[in-house]
Scaffold this motif. Structure first.
Motif, PDB file in Angstrom:
ATOM      1  N   GLU A 162     -19.454   7.865  -4.098  1.00  0.00           N
ATOM      2  CA  GLU A 162     -19.850   8.849  -5.113  1.00  0.00           C
ATOM      3  C   GLU A 162     -18.743   9.876  -5.340  1.00  0.00           C
ATOM      4  OE1 GLU A 162     -22.419   8.764  -6.990  1.00  0.00           O
ATOM      5  OE2 GLU A 162     -23.983   7.600  -5.985  1.00  0.00           O
ATOM      6  N   ALA A 163     -18.102  10.325  -4.261  1.00  0.00           N
ATOM      7  CA  ALA A 163     -17.011  11.301  -4.399  1.00  0.00           C
ATOM      8  C   ALA A 163     -15.836  10.697  -5.156  1.00  0.00           C
ATOM      9  CB  ALA A 163     -16.579  11.783  -3.019  1.00  0.00           C
ATOM     10  N   TRP A 164     -15.503   9.444  -4.818  1.00  0.00           N
ATOM     11  CA  TRP A 164     -14.425   8.780  -5.560  1.00  0.00           C
ATOM     12  C   TRP A 164     -14.800   8.609  -7.024  1.00  0.00           C
ATOM     13  CZ3 TRP A 164     -15.083   4.044  -8.030  1.00  0.00           C
ATOM     14  CH2 TRP A 164     -13.930   3.537  -8.647  1.00  0.00           C
ATOM     15  N   ASN A 165     -16.011   8.167  -7.283  1.00  0.00           N
ATOM     16  CA  ASN A 165     -16.442   7.935  -8.659  1.00  0.00           C
ATOM     17  C   ASN A 165     -16.395   9.213  -9.486  1.00  0.00           C
ATOM     18  OD1 ASN A 165     -17.634   6.162 -10.708  1.00  0.00           O
ATOM     19  ND2 ASN A 165     -19.449   7.449 -10.485  1.00  0.00           N
ATOM     20  N   MET A 168      -4.959  -4.127  -3.055  1.00  0.00           N
ATOM     21  CA  MET A 168      -5.479  -4.385  -4.390  1.00  0.00           C
ATOM     22  C   MET A 168      -4.312  -4.656  -5.320  1.00  0.00           C
ATOM     23  SD  MET A 168      -8.348  -1.361  -4.743  1.00  0.00           S
ATOM     24  CE  MET A 168      -9.306  -2.148  -6.047  1.00  0.00           C
ATOM     25  N   THR A 169      -4.629  -5.117  -6.518  1.00  0.00           N
ATOM     26  CA  THR A 169      -3.596  -5.448  -7.498  1.00  0.00           C
ATOM     27  C   THR A 169      -2.623  -4.298  -7.693  1.00  0.00           C
ATOM     28  OG1 THR A 169      -5.252  -6.802  -8.638  1.00  0.00           O
ATOM     29  CG2 THR A 169      -3.217  -6.308  -9.835  1.00  0.00           C
ATOM     30  N   MET A 170      -3.142  -3.075  -7.850  1.00  0.00           N
ATOM     31  CA  MET A 170      -2.282  -1.933  -8.167  1.00  0.00           C
ATOM     32  C   MET A 170      -1.338  -1.584  -7.011  1.00  0.00           C
ATOM     33  SD  MET A 170      -5.060   1.120  -8.080  1.00  0.00           S
ATOM     34  CE  MET A 170      -5.977   1.552  -6.585  1.00  0.00           C
ATOM     35  N   ASP A 171      -1.666  -2.003  -5.790  1.00  0.00           N
ATOM     36  CA  ASP A 171      -0.740  -1.791  -4.672  1.00  0.00           C
ATOM     37  C   ASP A 171       0.543  -2.603  -4.867  1.00  0.00           C
ATOM     38  OD1 ASP A 171      -2.526  -0.103  -3.305  1.00  0.00           O
ATOM     39  OD2 ASP A 171      -3.519  -1.809  -2.376  1.00  0.00           O
ATOM     40  N   TRP A 172       0.415  -3.752  -5.494  1.00  0.00           N
ATOM     41  CA  TRP A 172       1.600  -4.586  -5.703  1.00  0.00           C
ATOM     42  C   TRP A 172       2.478  -4.041  -6.819  1.00  0.00           C
ATOM     43  CZ3 TRP A 172       3.462  -8.188  -2.505  1.00  0.00           C
ATOM     44  CH2 TRP A 172       2.623  -8.564  -1.455  1.00  0.00           C
ATOM     45  N   PHE A 209     -11.950   0.912  -3.653  1.00  0.00           N
ATOM     46  CA  PHE A 209     -13.145   1.209  -4.447  1.00  0.00           C
ATOM     47  C   PHE A 209     -13.199   0.336  -5.704  1.00  0.00           C
ATOM     48  CE2 PHE A 209     -12.019   5.064  -2.161  1.00  0.00           C
ATOM     49  CZ  PHE A 209     -13.230   5.546  -1.689  1.00  0.00           C
ATOM     50  N   TRP A 210     -14.407  -0.020  -6.096  1.00  0.00           N
ATOM     51  CA  TRP A 210     -14.649  -0.741  -7.341  1.00  0.00           C
ATOM     52  C   TRP A 210     -15.916  -0.201  -8.008  1.00  0.00           C
ATOM     53  CZ3 TRP A 210     -13.351  -3.118  -2.792  1.00  0.00           C
ATOM     54  CH2 TRP A 210     -12.235  -3.968  -2.766  1.00  0.00           C
ATOM     55  N   ARG A 211     -15.975  -0.352  -9.312  1.00  0.00           N
ATOM     56  CA  ARG A 211     -17.235  -0.171 -10.028  1.00  0.00           C
ATOM     57  C   ARG A 211     -17.260  -1.152 -11.199  1.00  0.00           C
ATOM     58  NH1 ARG A 211     -16.303   5.697 -13.030  1.00  0.00           N
ATOM     59  NH2 ARG A 211     -15.262   4.863 -14.892  1.00  0.00           N
ATOM     60  N   MET A 212     -18.456  -1.533 -11.603  1.00  0.00           N
ATOM     61  CA  MET A 212     -18.616  -2.556 -12.629  1.00  0.00           C
ATOM     62  C   MET A 212     -19.846  -2.216 -13.447  1.00  0.00           C
ATOM     63  SD  MET A 212     -17.088  -5.427 -13.537  1.00  0.00           S
ATOM     64  CE  MET A 212     -17.384  -6.902 -14.521  1.00  0.00           C
ATOM     65  N   ASN A 213     -19.671  -2.095 -14.755  1.00  0.00           N
ATOM     66  CA  ASN A 213     -20.793  -1.786 -15.623  1.00  0.00           C
ATOM     67  C   ASN A 213     -21.858  -2.875 -15.562  1.00  0.00           C
ATOM     68  OD1 ASN A 213     -22.142  -0.182 -17.464  1.00  0.00           O
ATOM     69  ND2 ASN A 213     -21.098  -1.021 -19.253  1.00  0.00           N
ATOM     70  N   HIS A 214     -21.411  -4.113 -15.486  1.00  0.00           N
ATOM     71  CA  HIS A 214     -22.320  -5.252 -15.429  1.00  0.00           C
ATOM     72  C   HIS A 214     -23.213  -5.176 -14.190  1.00  0.00           C
ATOM     73  CE1 HIS A 214     -23.791  -9.312 -15.701  1.00  0.00           C
ATOM     74  NE2 HIS A 214     -23.268  -9.615 -14.543  1.00  0.00           N
ATOM     75  N   ARG A 215     -24.515  -5.110 -14.397  1.00  0.00           N
ATOM     76  CA  ARG A 215     -25.527  -5.041 -13.327  1.00  0.00           C
ATOM     77  C   ARG A 215     -25.380  -3.789 -12.461  1.00  0.00           C
ATOM     78  NH1 ARG A 215     -26.732 -10.480 -10.212  1.00  0.00           N
ATOM     79  NH2 ARG A 215     -28.698  -9.361  -9.962  1.00  0.00           N
ATOM     80  N   LEU A 238     -17.308  -0.481  -2.028  1.00  0.00           N
ATOM     81  CA  LEU A 238     -16.300   0.229  -1.239  1.00  0.00           C
ATOM     82  C   LEU A 238     -16.022  -0.597  -0.002  1.00  0.00           C
ATOM     83  CD1 LEU A 238     -14.638   2.523   0.097  1.00  0.00           C
ATOM     84  CD2 LEU A 238     -16.820   3.620   0.684  1.00  0.00           C
ATOM     85  N   ARG A 239     -14.764  -0.920   0.228  1.00  0.00           N
ATOM     86  CA  ARG A 239     -14.372  -1.520   1.500  1.00  0.00           C
ATOM     87  C   ARG A 239     -13.590  -0.498   2.293  1.00  0.00           C
ATOM     88  NH1 ARG A 239     -11.753  -7.187   3.709  1.00  0.00           N
ATOM     89  NH2 ARG A 239     -11.629  -6.387   5.847  1.00  0.00           N
ATOM     90  N   ASP A 240     -14.018  -0.276   3.516  1.00  0.00           N
ATOM     91  CA  ASP A 240     -13.358   0.656   4.423  1.00  0.00           C
ATOM     92  C   ASP A 240     -13.281  -0.008   5.793  1.00  0.00           C
ATOM     93  OD1 ASP A 240     -12.219   2.787   5.686  1.00  0.00           O
ATOM     94  OD2 ASP A 240     -13.822   4.217   5.270  1.00  0.00           O
ATOM     95  N   GLY A 241     -12.096  -0.522   6.129  1.00  0.00           N
ATOM     96  CA  GLY A 241     -11.957  -1.255   7.372  1.00  0.00           C
ATOM     97  C   GLY A 241     -12.752  -2.538   7.323  1.00  0.00           C
TER      98      GLY A 241
END
Length: 442
Positions: free
Chosen positions: A415-418, A316-320, A359-365, A370-373
């Motif tokens: 849910e745990a991450w959120n 993800m972006t923050m990894d860079w 992990f991602w979350r988006m208020n829109h809709r 979650l991508r895992d492997g």
């Protein structure tokens, strides 16, 4: 390996996953769209499973600057920050927060942002308050390429803290200021004082204008979203203008004897808009489907990266952000530990793999992902999906009903991450004027 490389971090705006030739993009009527970036990928490392932290502009930029999930900051709850935030003292990147440029500057780097900021408006926020020595560009998310006015019709082009009147096509102006910074920094870089250049183009973000479209500016100024304008050839030409600027930058690095020891990274802030090519992905900007978040990632560093590398390592972006700090030998601030992890081993060895959940979350809709492997859990408007991306990158075959245990486990992990993140504030808004593209079938 150079102890302290100079760093150029190039971010395109709304670029689709397959818009570049090296990602399968088609040639335009005028020829190859992205010859410079294609060459950088051929001489460096290209990632096929890299992501943006968000499917929309400013949240991803919060993650880039901080190396942390953007949800930790109130300003990033806006999707994205818009002109209504002018004068706000809360909707922006807090100047006291450690950032990639402030940490590098603290370690002796010269720092500059040439291009789009989009992390809050002066006087409370701004690039010079968050670690940059120099800044040229717009503060808002999108401006006309010739008048340099935002969607409200307000002029938005700055040099440092001062409003700057300038004639010319914005992509070219950003390039010129980037070249000027490198020229001013080259001697010091050769003597052991490296530089960090954030080169954040607004291309190919709307309005749909090429270098030859100055006559469109008065009309577009009244309707920046340009909903009735543009076409694929115009869009590709906008990418090509950016690619030409990057080519000029690379030529200057070579002429100054700096190319070998400069780490150049290229990406986009989110997936593509309506004229983008995201094949084989579905969706686009504002979506947590793959087309909204999977983006090009190219890294070029001749002293370290072997040519011709291709990797399916997820990131993800923050990894860079973490990677660039690691490459520079600069630790994160103890008060603000990074959520991103360093990919520096990947730059040394394209076969290196270290998969971690994303992990991602988006208020829109009400979107979540979650991508895992190889697996991806996605919720859109209350409907859950489970996709096997290794066999179905278009996210068409929903495994939710045939793999309920896996779906339940991934939902629980999300849910745990959120629960570890601040909740979305009730007053957070979703900006209008962004195209929402194809979503999975219900």
């Amino acid at each position: 390996m150079p102890v302290r490389p100079s760093i150029v971090f190039i971010v395109a705006d709304d670029l689709g996953y397959a818009d570049l030739g090296c990602y399968g993009g088609r040639d335009a009527a005028f020829g190859p769209v992205s010859p410079t970036l294609d060459a950088l990928a051929a001489r460096g490392l290209r990632l096929t499973q890299g992501y943006a932290n968000s499917p929309v502009c400013s949240p991803t930029r919060f993650a880039l600057m901080t190396g942390r999930y953007q949800y930790r900051l109130r300003g990033a709850a806006e999707e994205p920050i818009n002109s209504k935030s002018r004068g706000s003292t809360t909707l922006g990147l807090p100047p006291e927060h450690p950032t990639l440029p402030s940490l590098l500057r603290g370690a002796g780097y010269r720092t500059a942002l040439m291009g789009k900021w989009h992390l809050g408006y002066p006087p409370a926020f701004g690039p010079l308050r968050s670690g940059y020595d120099e800044f040229f560009g717009p503060m808002s998310g999108g401006v006309d390429y010739f008048t340099h006015c935002s969607s409200t019709g307000q002029h938005d082009l700055y040099l440092g803290d001062a409003e700057q009147q300038a004639d010319g096509y914005l992509t070219d102006l950003i390039t010129e200021h980037a070249l000027g910074f490198v020229r001013r920094s080259a001697g010091a870089a050769r003597s052991g004082t490296p530089f960090f250049l954030s080169l954040h183009y607004t291309a190919p973000h709307w309005p749909w204008e090429t270098r030859d479209d100055a006559h469109l500016a008065p009309e577009v100024r009244r309707n920046l979203f340009h909903l009735h304008g543009g076409n694929i050839e115009t869009y590709r030409r906008m990418i090509h203008h950016m690619d030409e600027g990057i080519g000029r930058l690379m030529a200057l690095l070579r002429a100054e004897g700096l190319e070998r020891d400069t780490l150049v990274v290229f990406t986009s802030d989110n997936g593509g808009e309506r004229f983008s090519d995201n094949w084989p992905l579905v969706g686009g900007k504002m979506d947590l489907t793959e087309g909204g978040i999977r983006v090009p990632w190219i890294a070029h560093w001749p002293a370290v990266i072997a040519p011709g590398g291709v990797s399916a390592q997820t990131c993800m972006t923050m990894d860079w952000t973490a990677t660039l700090l690691d490459a520079a030998g600069v630790p994160a601030a103890a008060s603000h530990p990074l959520d991103g992890r360093s990919l520096l081993p990947l730059l040394h060895d394209a076969t290196w793999r270290d998969e971690q959940p994303l992990f991602w979350r988006m208020n829109h809709r009400g979107q979540r992902a979650l991508r895992d492997g190889r697996w991806k859990y996605l919720r859109v408007a209350g409907v859950d999906y489970l996709f096997d991306l290794a066999s179905d990158e278009r996210e068409r075959a929903n495994h939710a009903s045939v793999a309920p245990e896996r779906l339940a486990a991934m939902r629980a992990a999300w849910e745990a991450w959120n629960a570890s993140m601040p909740p979305i504030p009730e007053d957070a808004t979703v900006s209008l004027g962004y195209s929402v593209q194809d979503m999975p079938p219900r």
